[in-house]
Design a protein around this motif. Structure first.
Motif, short mmCIF file in Angstrom:
data_model
loop_
_atom_site.label_atom_id
_atom_site.label_comp_id
_atom_site.label_asym_id
_atom_site.label_seq_id
_atom_site.Cartn_x
_atom_site.Cartn_y
_atom_site.Cartn_z
N ASP A 116 0.80 -1.22 0.00
CA ASP A 116 0.00 0.00 0.00
C ASP A 116 0.83 1.27 0.00
O ASP A 116 0.28 2.37 -0.08
N GLU A 117 2.15 1.14 0.09
CA GLU A 117 3.02 2.31 -0.04
C GLU A 117 3.12 2.74 -1.50
O GLU A 117 3.47 3.89 -1.79
N ARG A 118 2.83 1.83 -2.40
CA ARG A 118 2.99 2.11 -3.84
C ARG A 118 1.87 1.42 -4.62
O ARG A 118 2.11 0.72 -5.59
N PHE A 119 0.66 1.64 -4.15
CA PHE A 119 -0.50 0.98 -4.76
C PHE A 119 -0.78 1.59 -6.13
O PHE A 119 -0.39 2.72 -6.42
N LYS A 120 -1.46 0.84 -6.99
CA LYS A 120 -1.73 1.32 -8.35
C LYS A 120 -3.14 0.94 -8.79
O LYS A 120 -3.75 0.02 -8.25
N SER A 121 -3.62 1.65 -9.79
CA SER A 121 -4.87 1.31 -10.45
C SER A 121 -4.57 0.92 -11.89
O SER A 121 -3.58 1.39 -12.47
N ALA A 125 -14.69 0.63 -21.26
CA ALA A 125 -13.47 0.53 -20.44
C ALA A 125 -13.82 0.78 -18.97
O ALA A 125 -14.94 1.21 -18.65
N GLY A 126 -12.85 0.52 -18.09
CA GLY A 126 -13.07 0.75 -16.66
C GLY A 126 -11.76 0.79 -15.92
O GLY A 126 -10.70 0.50 -16.49
N ALA A 127 -11.83 1.15 -14.65
CA ALA A 127 -10.63 1.22 -13.81
C ALA A 127 -10.88 0.50 -12.50
O ALA A 127 -11.97 0.56 -11.94
N LEU A 128 -9.86 -0.18 -12.02
CA LEU A 128 -9.95 -0.90 -10.75
C LEU A 128 -8.57 -1.01 -10.11
O LEU A 128 -7.57 -0.64 -10.73
N ASN A 129 -8.55 -1.54 -8.89
CA ASN A 129 -7.24 -1.64 -8.23
C ASN A 129 -6.46 -2.85 -8.75
O ASN A 129 -7.02 -3.88 -9.13
N ILE A 130 -5.16 -2.67 -8.79
CA ILE A 130 -4.29 -3.67 -9.40
C ILE A 130 -4.28 -4.99 -8.63
O ILE A 130 -4.11 -6.06 -9.22
N SER A 131 -4.51 -4.92 -7.32
CA SER A 131 -4.49 -6.13 -6.51
C SER A 131 -5.63 -7.07 -6.89
O SER A 131 -5.44 -8.28 -7.06
#
Length: 291
Positions: free
Chosen positions: A116-121, A193-199
């Motif tokens: 979570d220090e370098r989280f991405k979408s 299209a859409g966006a979500l968390n990488i995890s």
């Protein structure tokens, strides 16, 4: 009755009262429950599955019952903690900021995953003609929840930085409510299209729940601070320390701890602080999501 006998009777009565109070206090403590919840960024059944071994571990470490209480939406997780109906919540960066503001700085983040220090979408699509953010103009698009950091706030921020206003430059935007629901909306053709968390994206890939011949990532954001476990400031310091230590002492070499870490998609947990989320707060202000 002699004075001595009277004093003895009074003393005996006081001892009995004190013993009863101690027994009541012990019973109350034994029945104490830590009420835990999480923002509903995935299906309810998945949240319960992820929490079960973590809850069992916390019960052993804290010596008290731990109950997972699902909430209907992101706002309910904030209100639950602020209004003392919940004791600890798994927040995204944005919901933590909302809780901090609603409580007048009376919410404390304890720990976060190292990730979570370098989280991405990630931005996903089925359209091979969409290869960059600018290609989303005139398209239909799905965010996650309106209060999601990785499913709305940060994707919106990067769209705005690319000079794309989702509200005016896209044909239509929708809010799916959860990251896995966004994938379903894109793969099912409900949006371009859409966006979500990488995890969550990586987990769905690992589980074979995404047809990569159909859906692909066309943009990944830079890293930012995101999720954390937060509690109210009125929680006793001793209990806060026990909870923090329980997370920090999770050891991937221990099979039981590894199961917890794997379900949480964490390498390990590390301490965090409110200052880590200042950039999230600034992004929310800039995107017009905080007044």
């Amino acid at each position: 009755m002699t004075n001595f006998a009277a004093r003895f009777t009074v003393s005996r009565r006081n001892i009995m009262i004190a013993a009863s109070l101690l027994a009541f206090t012990s019973l109350t403590h034994a029945q104490q429950i830590l009420r835990v919840s999480a923002i509903p960024d995935e299906a309810p059944t998945e949240l319960q599955r992820k929490f079960k071994p973590l809850g069992t571990m916390l019960e052993k470490k804290l010596g008290m019952k731990v109950e997972f209480i699902p909430v209907t939406d992101y706002a309910a997780s904030v209100e639950g903690l602020v209004n003392k109906k919940l004791d600890m919540v798994w927040f995204g960066g944005f919901t933590f900021i909302q809780a901090k503001m609603r409580s007048k700085e009376q919410v404390i983040p304890l720990v976060q995953r190292e990730e979570d220090e370098r989280f991405k979408s990630v931005f996903i699509t089925t359209d091979k003609n969409i290869t960059k953010l600018e290609d989303l103009k005139g398209k239909t698009f799905a965010f996650g929840s309106e209060s999601s950091t990785s499913g709305h706030l940060m994707p919106r921020s990067y769209l705005l930085a690319a000079k794309i206003n989702p509200d005016t430059d896209m044909k239509r935007i929708a809010f799916s409510g959860a990251h896995d629901a966004t994938v379903a909306a894109v793969s099912g053709g409900k949006v371009d299209a859409g966006a979500l968390n990488i995890s969550v994206w990586e987990k769905l890939l690992a589980q074979g729940k995404v047809d990569t011949k159909l859906v692909h990532v066309f943009y990944t954001t830079p890293g930012y601070f995101d999720y954390n476990w937060s509690v109210r400031a009125d929680m006793p310091a001793e209990l806060r320390k026990k909870i923090t230590d329980a997370f920090l002492n999770l050891d991937p070499a221990n099979p039981q701890d590894k199961e917890i870490l794997d379900l949480q998609r964490a390498t390990r947990f590390i301490p965090t602080k409110a200052d880590n989320y200042k950039a999230i707060e600034a992004a929310a202000h800039n995107a017009g999501l905080l007044k």
